[in-house]
Design an enzyme around this catalytic site. Structure first.
Site, short mmCIF file in Angstrom:
data_model
loop_
_atom_site.label_atom_id
_atom_site.label_comp_id
_atom_site.label_asym_id
_atom_site.label_seq_id
_atom_site.Cartn_x
_atom_site.Cartn_y
_atom_site.Cartn_z
N ASP A 17 0.13 23.94 21.79
CA ASP A 17 1.45 23.26 21.72
C ASP A 17 1.61 22.04 22.63
OD1 ASP A 17 1.80 25.43 20.08
OD2 ASP A 17 3.42 26.34 21.20
N GLU A 57 3.89 24.39 17.79
CA GLU A 57 4.99 25.28 17.44
C GLU A 57 5.83 24.53 16.43
OE1 GLU A 57 6.97 27.09 20.74
OE2 GLU A 57 8.51 27.99 19.48
N LYS A 92 2.26 26.96 14.02
CA LYS A 92 2.60 28.37 14.24
C LYS A 92 4.11 28.51 14.41
CE LYS A 92 1.72 28.51 19.28
NZ LYS A 92 3.12 28.55 19.65
N LYS A 113 5.55 32.34 18.97
CA LYS A 113 5.03 31.94 20.27
C LYS A 113 3.52 32.17 20.31
CE LYS A 113 9.50 32.50 22.41
NZ LYS A 113 10.23 32.71 21.13
N VAL A 139 0.73 24.53 26.86
CA VAL A 139 2.04 24.88 27.40
C VAL A 139 2.77 25.83 26.46
CG1 VAL A 139 2.23 22.69 28.61
CG2 VAL A 139 3.13 22.83 26.28
N THR A 140 3.75 26.55 27.03
CA THR A 140 3.97 26.76 28.44
C THR A 140 3.24 28.03 28.84
OG1 THR A 140 6.03 28.00 28.08
CG2 THR A 140 6.22 25.63 28.44
N CYS A 160 4.12 30.48 25.27
CA CYS A 160 3.18 30.46 24.14
C CYS A 160 1.73 30.68 24.56
CB CYS A 160 3.34 29.15 23.37
SG CYS A 160 4.94 29.10 22.52
N GLN A 190 -5.93 43.60 37.56
CA GLN A 190 -6.51 44.85 37.04
C GLN A 190 -7.84 44.59 36.32
OE1 GLN A 190 -3.34 47.66 35.47
NE2 GLN A 190 -2.23 45.72 35.34
C1 C5J Z 1 5.83 27.18 24.14
C2 C5J Z 1 8.21 27.47 24.31
N1 C5J Z 1 4.92 26.47 23.50
N2 C5J Z 1 8.22 27.46 25.64
N3 C5J Z 1 7.08 27.20 23.61
O1 C5J Z 1 5.55 27.75 25.18
O2 C5J Z 1 9.22 27.71 23.68
#
Ligand code: C5J
Length: 220
Positions: free
Chosen positions: A23, A71, A128, A131, A156-157, A161, A201
């Site tokens: 994204d 996205e 997509k 997320k 990101v972020t 996502c 872990q």
């Molecule tokens: C992504 C969002 N790409 N933060 N989307 O992380 O809504």
């Protein structure tokens, strides 16, 4: 190939590894997009672009598979449930007309990947609606078809996502590494927490590493 990573070194074969860039689209990175309408400082995200560009260039030179995601929703928003569209208190919602076209809608200017990381022929580009990069996309089938077992993540972020996509990938059997300086959040403490969660872990979701050891290994 082996690189220093947390919680322990990460081994992969370029021929069986894809670089997945999540994204890096104008709506999130550039001023005036969806990210900013949510009240975020997009300069934080813009700062990772040079590191992402260096990795993308090196990965292309090594001949590795590249996957870009956006996205993105269909223009009629049939793939955007109210549970997603109505969340938060933004000045603009998904599908509304914004300064860079309709927010998070396929084909709109704001939905394009930023020019510095623009896809080239032969790379996979996936829209997509969720997320996670595996939800309602052909990503798993495409990776299986290409014999991919390992995934390097950027984008990101971090905690939304990227982390969701890594968890989906881990459940599908991929060994995943997140490049620490090639991912960012609008909330630095969320990024730090996400990196810790991922590698905790014994790499419960995957590994993390800065891009420098990867670049050095690709150059060697
Ligand atoms: C992504 C969002 N790409 N933060 N989307 O992380 O809504």
């Amino acid at each position: 190939m082996h690189i220093d990573a947390q919680p322990f070194p990460y081994s992969f074969d370029v021929a069986r590894t894809a670089l997945v860039i999540i994204d890096m689209q104008r709506d999130f990175i550039e001023p005036g997009g969806f990210g900013e309408t949510l009240g975020n400082d997009v300069a934080l995200l813009e700062a990772i672009v040079p590191a992402c560009k260096a990795v993308l260039s090196a990965w292309r030179r090594a001949g590795g598979l590249v996957v870009h995601t956006r996205e993105a929703h269909a223009p009629d928003l049939s793939d955007c449930p109210p549970a997603k569209r109505l969340r938060g208190n933004p000045t603009l919602r998904i599908g509304d007309a914004g300064p860079m076209g309709r927010i998070l809608v396929t084909g709109e200017p704001g939905n394009q990947i930023i020019p510095a990381l623009a896809p080239v022929d032969g790379e996979i580009v996936l829209d997509k609606p969720g997320k996670g990069a595996f939800h309602a996309t052909p990503l798993h089938a495409l990776l299986q078809g290409a014999g991919i077992t390992h995934l390097l993540f950027m984008g990101v972020t971090t905690e939304v996502c990227v982390q969701t996509s890594m968890r989906e990938a881990n459940d599908r059997g991929y060994d995943c590494l997140l490049l620490e300086d090639c991912t960012e959040s609008y909330f630095p403490h969320f990024k730090a927490a996400a990196l810790e969660m991922i590698r905790a872990q014994g790499a419960i979701v995957g590994w993390t590493a800065p891009s420098a050891p990867l670049l050095a290994a690709l150059q060697a």
